[in-house]
Enzyme design. Structure first.
Site, PDB file in Angstrom:
ATOM      1  N   HIS A  14      -2.963   2.264   8.640  1.00  0.00           N
ATOM      2  CA  HIS A  14      -4.013   1.475   7.993  1.00  0.00           C
ATOM      3  C   HIS A  14      -4.099   0.124   8.697  1.00  0.00           C
ATOM      4  CE1 HIS A  14      -6.254  -1.025   5.331  1.00  0.00           C
ATOM      5  NE2 HIS A  14      -5.203  -1.623   4.792  1.00  0.00           N
ATOM      6  N   GLU A  62       0.822  -1.213   0.000  1.00  0.00           N
ATOM      7  CA  GLU A  62       0.000   0.000   0.000  1.00  0.00           C
ATOM      8  C   GLU A  62       0.859   1.267   0.000  1.00  0.00           C
ATOM      9  OE1 GLU A  62      -2.869  -0.372  -0.735  1.00  0.00           O
ATOM     10  OE2 GLU A  62      -3.740  -2.162   0.190  1.00  0.00           O
ATOM     11  N   HIS A  91      -6.726  -3.573   9.575  1.00  0.00           N
ATOM     12  CA  HIS A  91      -7.893  -4.402   9.318  1.00  0.00           C
ATOM     13  C   HIS A  91      -8.576  -4.661  10.661  1.00  0.00           C
ATOM     14  CE1 HIS A  91      -5.835  -6.204   5.467  1.00  0.00           C
ATOM     15  NE2 HIS A  91      -5.972  -4.890   5.424  1.00  0.00           N
ATOM     16  N   HIS A 143     -12.538  -4.115   3.608  1.00  0.00           N
ATOM     17  CA  HIS A 143     -11.078  -4.070   3.726  1.00  0.00           C
ATOM     18  C   HIS A 143     -10.609  -3.659   5.122  1.00  0.00           C
ATOM     19  CE1 HIS A 143      -7.101  -2.859   1.500  1.00  0.00           C
ATOM     20  NE2 HIS A 143      -6.866  -3.230   2.752  1.00  0.00           N
TER      21      HIS A 143
END
Length: 220
Positions: A96, A78, A98, A158
């Site tokens: 970021h 990413e 999950h 996501h």
């Protein structure tokens, strides 16, 4: 010439933040990525790394165009997403994950409503970026657009993402996003949650400014 102490400090920030995310239960295994910027140096988690065990020397350092500056491991898939946030929003750090509740909400919502005044820090209503395949320019573009009016977004099917002026702020916003998602889930199981409108959010922001809310201060 790059100061090795600066490199070391940036790497340690990213590594320690990654381990904290794992401790908080917001990342599992290799899922998720973290970066921090100082000037033209961006320290970022390597692809395939177990964040719970990440060491400073494993963290990769790139320039604003993604070219390697230091390190032996390839950066996260990413990378383009992180670089895009730095370019468009002048961020100092990006996280970021999950995370369980953020990911769950990304499966069913088009946006996370502003059900508590603390979510104003994230922009109030938190949008959900449309699903795109991980590691693609299309995902980066969709998420960048979703962040237009706030500092956090959900990524459909996501996870979640947040940015801030530094890693401490980005981590705080990541935790706040997860808390907001869980709060909404719990409230929804009881009924239809009330939400705060724009006027109420503006009143909150004015009160924060007037009262220096969130900061310690001496007795008068």
């Amino acid at each position: 010439m790059i100061d090795p102490m600066v490199l070391r400090a940036l790497r340690e920030q990213v590594a320690s933040s990654s381990r904290r995310l794992a401790t908080e239960g917001l990342v599992l295994g290799t899922a998720g990525n973290v970066s921090a910027r100082q000037g033209d140096l961006i320290a970022i988690t390597p692809t395939g790394a177990r964040l719970a065990e990440l060491r400073a020397e494993q963290v990769t350092v790139v320039d604003p165009d993604g070219h390697p500056v230091d390190g032996a491991l390839a950066p996260t898939s990413e990378l383009d997403l992180h670089l895009g946030i730095y370019r468009r929003y002048r961020a100092g750090a990006v996280v970021h994950t999950h995370a369980p509740m953020a990911t769950a909400m990304s499966l069913v919502l088009d946006e996370l409503p502003c059900v508590h005044y603390q979510l104003v820090e994230l922009g109030g209503t938190v949008p959900v970026a449309p699903y795109r395949t991980f590691g693609t320019p299309e995902l980066a573009e969709a998420v960048l657009d979703a962040l237009e009016n706030g500092t956090a977004a959900l990524m459909a099917n996501h996870g979640g993402i947040a940015h801030g002026p530094d890693l401490e702020s980005a981590l705080h916003r990541t935790l706040l996003l997860e808390w907001g998602c869980e709060l909404y889930w719990r409230a929804s199981s009881l009924g239809v949650p009330r939400t705060l409108d724009r006027a109420q959010r503006a009143e909150y922001e004015a009160q924060v400014s007037a009262k220096s809310y969130g900061s310690t201060r001496p007795l008068r």
